[in-house]
Motif scaffolding. Structure first.
Motif, PDB file in Angstrom:
ATOM      1  N   LEU A  73     -25.894  32.235 -28.934  1.00 16.30           N
ATOM      2  CA  LEU A  73     -24.754  32.627 -28.138  1.00 16.30           C
ATOM      3  C   LEU A  73     -23.703  33.430 -28.884  1.00 16.30           C
ATOM      4  O   LEU A  73     -23.405  32.627 -30.141  1.00 16.30           O
ATOM      5  N   ASN A  74     -23.082  34.438 -28.755  1.00 17.75           N
ATOM      6  CA  ASN A  74     -21.951  35.100 -29.492  1.00 17.75           C
ATOM      7  C   ASN A  74     -20.845  34.915 -28.423  1.00 17.75           C
ATOM      8  O   ASN A  74     -20.811  34.544 -27.240  1.00 17.75           O
ATOM      9  N   ALA A  75     -19.705  35.018 -29.193  1.00 17.31           N
ATOM     10  CA  ALA A  75     -18.257  34.800 -28.659  1.00 17.31           C
ATOM     11  C   ALA A  75     -17.510  36.086 -28.900  1.00 17.31           C
ATOM     12  O   ALA A  75     -17.380  36.443 -30.173  1.00 17.31           O
ATOM     13  N   TYR A  76     -16.744  36.466 -27.962  1.00 17.72           N
ATOM     14  CA  TYR A  76     -15.793  37.571 -28.151  1.00 17.72           C
ATOM     15  C   TYR A  76     -14.415  37.095 -27.788  1.00 17.72           C
ATOM     16  O   TYR A  76     -14.233  35.880 -27.505  1.00 17.72           O
ATOM     17  N   SER A  77     -13.481  38.061 -27.697  1.00 14.62           N
ATOM     18  CA  SER A  77     -12.132  37.699 -27.310  1.00 14.62           C
ATOM     19  C   SER A  77     -11.976  36.908 -26.129  1.00 14.62           C
ATOM     20  O   SER A  77     -11.467  35.939 -25.858  1.00 14.62           O
ATOM     21  N   ILE A  78     -12.796  37.245 -24.990  1.00 19.12           N
ATOM     22  CA  ILE A  78     -12.544  36.539 -23.773  1.00 19.12           C
ATOM     23  C   ILE A  78     -13.093  34.981 -23.809  1.00 19.12           C
ATOM     24  O   ILE A  78     -12.773  34.247 -22.778  1.00 19.12           O
ATOM     25  N   ASP A  79     -13.823  34.788 -24.841  1.00 15.06           N
ATOM     26  CA  ASP A  79     -14.522  33.305 -24.977  1.00 15.06           C
ATOM     27  C   ASP A  79     -13.772  32.506 -25.703  1.00 15.06           C
ATOM     28  O   ASP A  79     -14.159  31.393 -25.891  1.00 15.06           O
ATOM     29  N   GLN A  80     -12.540  32.748 -26.411  1.00 11.12           N
ATOM     30  CA  GLN A  80     -11.622  31.853 -27.021  1.00 11.12           C
ATOM     31  C   GLN A  80     -11.156  30.470 -26.392  1.00 11.12           C
ATOM     32  O   GLN A  80     -11.607  29.593 -27.098  1.00 11.12           O
ATOM     33  N   GLY A  81     -11.215  30.526 -25.070  1.00  9.15           N
ATOM     34  CA  GLY A  81     -10.964  29.303 -24.338  1.00  9.15           C
ATOM     35  C   GLY A  81     -12.365  28.379 -24.545  1.00  9.15           C
ATOM     36  O   GLY A  81     -11.999  26.883 -25.015  1.00  9.15           O
ATOM     37  N   GLY A  82     -13.442  28.840 -24.295  1.00 13.94           N
ATOM     38  CA  GLY A  82     -14.574  28.009 -24.411  1.00 13.94           C
ATOM     39  C   GLY A  82     -15.012  27.629 -25.848  1.00 13.94           C
ATOM     40  O   GLY A  82     -15.479  26.528 -26.185  1.00 13.94           O
ATOM     41  N   VAL A  83     -14.607  28.745 -26.671  1.00 14.90           N
ATOM     42  CA  VAL A  83     -14.787  28.227 -28.123  1.00 14.90           C
ATOM     43  C   VAL A  83     -14.070  27.279 -28.574  1.00 14.90           C
ATOM     44  O   VAL A  83     -14.527  26.641 -29.405  1.00 14.90           O
ATOM     45  N   ARG A  84     -12.853  27.304 -28.276  1.00 12.83           N
ATOM     46  CA  ARG A  84     -11.699  26.009 -28.525  1.00 12.83           C
ATOM     47  C   ARG A  84     -12.072  24.854 -28.020  1.00 12.83           C
ATOM     48  O   ARG A  84     -11.849  23.700 -28.755  1.00 12.83           O
ATOM     49  N   ALA A  85     -12.589  24.968 -26.772  1.00 14.20           N
ATOM     50  CA  ALA A  85     -12.830  23.588 -26.110  1.00 14.20           C
ATOM     51  C   ALA A  85     -14.137  22.914 -26.884  1.00 14.20           C
ATOM     52  O   ALA A  85     -14.222  21.680 -27.098  1.00 14.20           O
ATOM     53  N   ARG A  86     -15.283  23.897 -27.017  1.00 11.99           N
ATOM     54  CA  ARG A  86     -16.206  23.511 -28.122  1.00 11.99           C
ATOM     55  C   ARG A  86     -15.994  22.988 -29.172  1.00 11.99           C
ATOM     56  O   ARG A  86     -16.491  22.017 -29.902  1.00 11.99           O
ATOM     57  N   GLN A  87     -14.909  23.595 -29.957  1.00  6.90           N
ATOM     58  CA  GLN A  87     -14.570  23.149 -31.101  1.00  6.90           C
ATOM     59  C   GLN A  87     -13.959  21.722 -31.235  1.00  6.90           C
ATOM     60  O   GLN A  87     -14.341  20.823 -32.268  1.00  6.90           O
ATOM     61  N   ILE A  88     -13.070  21.459 -30.079  1.00 11.90           N
ATOM     62  CA  ILE A  88     -12.523  20.157 -30.048  1.00 11.90           C
ATOM     63  C   ILE A  88     -13.784  19.117 -29.705  1.00 11.90           C
ATOM     64  O   ILE A  88     -13.971  18.044 -30.211  1.00 11.90           O
ATOM     65  N   ILE A  89     -14.834  19.534 -28.761  1.00  9.91           N
ATOM     66  CA  ILE A  89     -15.835  18.710 -28.436  1.00  9.91           C
ATOM     67  C   ILE A  89     -16.743  18.278 -29.800  1.00  9.91           C
ATOM     68  O   ILE A  89     -17.023  17.216 -30.100  1.00  9.91           O
ATOM     69  N   ASN A  90     -16.943  19.154 -30.461  1.00 15.96           N
ATOM     70  CA  ASN A  90     -17.792  19.402 -31.713  1.00 15.96           C
ATOM     71  C   ASN A  90     -17.121  18.406 -32.776  1.00 15.96           C
ATOM     72  O   ASN A  90     -17.804  17.634 -33.479  1.00 15.96           O
ATOM     73  N   ARG A  91     -15.614  18.636 -32.921  1.00 13.95           N
ATOM     74  CA  ARG A  91     -15.077  17.695 -33.897  1.00 13.95           C
ATOM     75  C   ARG A  91     -15.208  16.330 -33.698  1.00 13.95           C
ATOM     76  O   ARG A  91     -15.434  15.345 -34.439  1.00 13.95           O
ATOM     77  N   LYS A  92     -15.057  15.872 -32.264  1.00 15.48           N
ATOM     78  CA  LYS A  92     -15.234  14.502 -31.845  1.00 15.48           C
ATOM     79  C   LYS A  92     -16.613  14.163 -32.054  1.00 15.48           C
ATOM     80  O   LYS A  92     -16.694  12.915 -32.400  1.00 15.48           O
ATOM     81  N   MET A  93     -17.600  14.710 -31.611  1.00 18.14           N
ATOM     82  CA  MET A  93     -19.001  14.641 -31.964  1.00 18.14           C
ATOM     83  C   MET A  93     -19.297  14.302 -33.413  1.00 18.14           C
ATOM     84  O   MET A  93     -20.190  13.257 -33.683  1.00 18.14           O
ATOM     85  N   THR A  94     -18.822  15.003 -34.389  1.00 17.37           N
ATOM     86  CA  THR A  94     -19.194  14.835 -35.717  1.00 17.37           C
ATOM     87  C   THR A  94     -18.492  13.679 -36.251  1.00 17.37           C
ATOM     88  O   THR A  94     -19.002  12.770 -36.768  1.00 17.37           O
ATOM     89  N   ALA A  95     -17.069  13.284 -35.910  1.00 18.69           N
ATOM     90  CA  ALA A  95     -16.479  11.991 -36.260  1.00 18.69           C
ATOM     91  C   ALA A  95     -17.325  11.071 -35.626  1.00 18.69           C
ATOM     92  O   ALA A  95     -17.259  10.018 -36.178  1.00 18.69           O
ATOM     93  N   GLN A  96     -18.012  10.820 -34.658  1.00 17.29           N
ATOM     94  CA  GLN A  96     -18.893   9.972 -33.929  1.00 17.29           C
ATOM     95  C   GLN A  96     -20.389   9.968 -34.598  1.00 17.29           C
ATOM     96  O   GLN A  96     -21.228   9.185 -34.255  1.00 17.29           O
ATOM     97  N   GLY A  97     -20.545  10.729 -35.600  1.00 15.73           N
ATOM     98  CA  GLY A  97     -21.815  10.802 -36.402  1.00 15.73           C
ATOM     99  C   GLY A  97     -22.819  11.598 -35.594  1.00 15.73           C
ATOM    100  O   GLY A  97     -24.078  11.466 -35.999  1.00 15.73           O
ATOM    101  N   GLY A  98     -22.334  12.393 -34.675  1.00 20.34           N
ATOM    102  CA  GLY A  98     -23.317  13.102 -34.109  1.00 20.34           C
ATOM    103  C   GLY A  98     -23.666  14.494 -34.849  1.00 20.34           C
ATOM    104  O   GLY A  98     -23.191  14.708 -35.745  1.00 20.34           O
ATOM    105  N   ASN A  99     -24.393  15.227 -34.170  1.00 17.88           N
ATOM    106  CA  ASN A  99     -24.892  16.662 -34.751  1.00 17.88           C
ATOM    107  C   ASN A  99     -24.671  17.637 -33.556  1.00 17.88           C
ATOM    108  O   ASN A  99     -25.446  18.195 -33.087  1.00 17.88           O
ATOM    109  N   PRO A 100     -23.551  18.118 -33.685  1.00 16.36           N
ATOM    110  CA  PRO A 100     -23.258  19.108 -32.516  1.00 16.36           C
ATOM    111  C   PRO A 100     -23.956  20.547 -33.137  1.00 16.36           C
ATOM    112  O   PRO A 100     -24.001  20.830 -34.101  1.00 16.36           O
ATOM    113  N   GLU A 101     -24.154  21.159 -31.881  1.00 17.20           N
ATOM    114  CA  GLU A 101     -24.797  22.373 -32.226  1.00 17.20           C
ATOM    115  C   GLU A 101     -23.955  23.566 -32.666  1.00 17.20           C
ATOM    116  O   GLU A 101     -22.695  23.633 -32.024  1.00 17.20           O
TER     117      GLU A 101
END
Lengths: 344, 344, 344
Positions: free
Chosen positions: C316-344
């Motif tokens: 999946l690629n992200a352009y300017s319109i995807d900034q909202g989703g990209v940042r939401a996923r960054q937050i999810i990924n940060r949490k998952m990493t903190a929990q020892g998970g392996n975000p995509e």
């Protein structure tokens, strides 16, 4: 594990299947979509938007371009971005969908699987009867849930007609004539010559003439996965030979098998003929009949594929009647090995 | 990972299911096909032509032989080639389909799974009520999408009736009588003896007599996977005992579970009885009713199998009511371990 | 590989979906069942009997307890055994089904996924419009066959309406207004402010007033997987601002995505509004319309999920319109990493 030869042309569709509206079809494991430009040349593109992977075949055609149905990324027929989802964004021309080389010939759209630079139209299998002026050609399409090589085996054998097609074209007397087989380069020819026999009803009616005929059936395998079967009769006194038999009436059964993936294929079938070529009624009737016959093969081959999966300890065996298929597979395997593949 | 005992007889089908036309059924992971010869003995063969693996069950019967529908390879009832696809080819008698030892007894066709040399008809589970002259026996078949051992668990427990069959045969008062269990060699017996009670309507009507009765339920597990449940009543003054209770009316619920594979089984069920044996109307009505009851079990067991898959961290637990199933599984596991298997 | 944040609340169902009769739903890979006690509080339990794993949701409610349909093991609402299958057996209170912490708020039943001890109702996403007195709220449910994160991407983007919803709510003029995006802690806000425009028909009718309006669209992502979209208009002279815009009419599109497993999710959608709140006809009509719009998203997202599987070499690629989703996923990924998970 790929089961097909690369750097080769495969039929993507009938010429009539592909038009301005995109058509999706997976070829050799790659989801593709096809459409015609205004100049009627064909575009083949990976069926996934480079943005968020939505199938481009769900998209909206705008002139020769395609706009993704999800966020509106617009790609030209070369696959390159022409407009970003946010129209005001600068177009990034590195954004592009993979395209494939296609070529229209012999009533089919062919797509090149392999290294683009090596795509050479002269490598398209020579299905000459499909585009010869004094011939006519039509046929159909089936999706078949089996390895495409099982269909090659099936077509390179002229005995299964007796059992699989017992209700239609099977005729026990065909079994009497000896089979001959010959490999020349990358093609295999398997034939049966029946001199001085009574023409069966279909051929008598085609020939429009009584009296003894010479009859032939010549199967020809063409890389990567086509089979042409030359069938017909000529009056005995016309002196037809295996090499030259245009004295009577000829049909060419055309079969092109395109792998969808390892366990499924697209089956394009039809018949070209050099008689009654201006009779569309004949064409339509014959196509219906041929479709019925090939549907019988579809049932058999799909059951065979399932049995292969259900009997992991067994393997396919080959007897004398299988020599055509065996040799076709040898050619396929030799090519696959040369390409670093791992043929079964 | 096999979940069943080998060197054992399994029910392949009801005697009435198998006739001259081949029937396909996968037994213990092996696709097989079954048909009767003219002398009515049964042939069992791997359901794959030794030539190109097409299921032989799609083939054409010719006398006692089977001819493959694809290329016409003809095999005798011993699985050995009798005619090659090209009739003029010399017959290669090493071409053959695997055959299996079968035996018809107790209204079922049994197939031997394991080393052929060890096939011994005396090892067929002794379902004597199915072929006793003064008894009558009939039943049905269900394909059940669960490990066959879950059905053994189910049948070796007499309490689930209360909940699973609350709308039909479940009766809370059954729960009062104490359960007893006994293992003897490779069989398990689990029973409940209810002395001097009022006969429930079904049994009163069978006995055709009023007054207090002794009632019994005796489940018996028989290797590799059958359960027989002896049920009935006798007038109190007849002096019936656990060992000898033919003084009244008896039914034998017969259940044979044959693994299709690790997660599915064939369920053959029925009831033998020693009363009203010349009343086919009774048989038909009872079979319909019993089919309804066992369909309730099918729903439960298929849900259980799915829950096992969906809850990989959990395991089946056993309480006092499960002693019959636990011991049946111990016998199965002991056999499997002795055969080098790996029981769960 | 888990694709979700743990130690978080997820919507298990609408308040109206869960009643005295158990409802089965798999949440974050765990089969669960939910029911209400007589006091209307909600019980959440693993949907597998601790005895033989039959789904408890098939069981029989007895007061606040559940009795398994197979052998009648009875469990209290705390998951602990209250009665063994054989009623006379001593109750073993170590026999129990896993229970989950639930909390009812904002018209939803929330279930805590993670360590029970950390379950804290203050962590429930603040979907305040769903329970504000001067607002009204209703919506629906879809099962969507895609990773829940694809739905977050979809909702955190306001441009896809033009193409996906071209037949309903899509309006090209929306594309003109610039987008702004802001991350604050674990929430993302993405908005568009359209000052002094003509109200579109829906909003004019809601406002019940002519004249130029300020219009807004504000998407807000809330951990672990909710999106609230604040939409509405206010008369220009009312002086609405991004921070304070209750001068006109407002709607809040509510979207809660609960992973069923890695490739499927439960989609709870609706709209809260602060106008015409006593008009159930409006609510019903709007819900039907909104259901139609979200069904269009369902088609797109399920096709996207399939395309992701079919094109393993792409991402999946992200352009300017995807900034909202990209940042939401960054937050999810940060949490998952903190929990020892392996975000995509």
């Amino acid at each position: 594990m790929k089961t097909w030869v690369e750097n080769a042309w495969y039929v993507a569709g009938w010429d009539a299947e592909i038009d301005a509206t995109p058509m999706a079809r997976t070829i050799c494991g790659v989801p593709m979509m096809f459409y015609r430009k205004l100049d009627r040349t064909v575009v083949a593109m990976r069926d996934a938007c480079p943005h968020r992977m939505l199938p481009l075949s769900m998209g909206i055609k705008e002139g020769d371009s395609i706009r993704c149905k999800y966020h509106g990324l617009k790609l030209g027929p070369d696959g390159v971005a022409q407009e970003m989802p946010l129209k005001s964004d600068k177009v990034n021309t590195r954004v592009c969908a993979e395209t494939f080389v296609v070529y229209e010939r012999h009533r089919f759209i062919w797509v090149w699987i392999g290294e683009k630079a090596k795509a050479d139209p002269t490598l398209i299998p020579d299905l000459w009867p499909c585009s010869e002026v004094s011939w006519t050609f039509d046929g159909g399409y089936y999706h078949v849930e089996c390895d495409y090589r099982l269909m090659i085996d099936n077509l390179m054998d002229l005995t299964h007609e007796t059992y699989v097609h017992s209700g239609s074209i099977g005729q026990p007397e065909l079994m009497e004539a000896p089979l001959e087989c010959e490999v020349e380069g990358d093609t295999v020819r398997l034939w049966r010559w029946m001199p001085g026999i009574d023409a069966p009803p279909f051929w008598r009616s085609a020939l429009k003439k009584d009296g003894p005929v010479d009859r032939w059936q010549v199967c020809q395998f063409l890389l990567p996965s086509s089979v042409m079967i030359d069938v017909g009769v000529a009056p005995v006194d016309a002196g037809a030979t295996l090499e030259d038999h245009d004295q009577g009436v000829r049909g060419m059964v055309i079969d092109c098998m395109t792998p969808e993936d390892e366990h499924n294929h697209h089956y394009f079938w039809g018949m070209a003929r050099n008689f009654d070529i201006d009779d569309p009624g004949f064409t339509a009737r014959f196509k219906t009949q041929q479709g019925g016959v090939f549907a019988e093969d579809k049932v058999i081959l799909e059951a065979q594929q399932q049995a292969i999966a259900a009997n992991p300890g067994l393997k396919l065996n080959a007897y004398s009647i299988d020599q055509g298929g065996v040799r076709a597979r040898q050619i396929i395997n030799r090519k696959m090995t040369a390409q670093g593949g791992n043929p079964e």
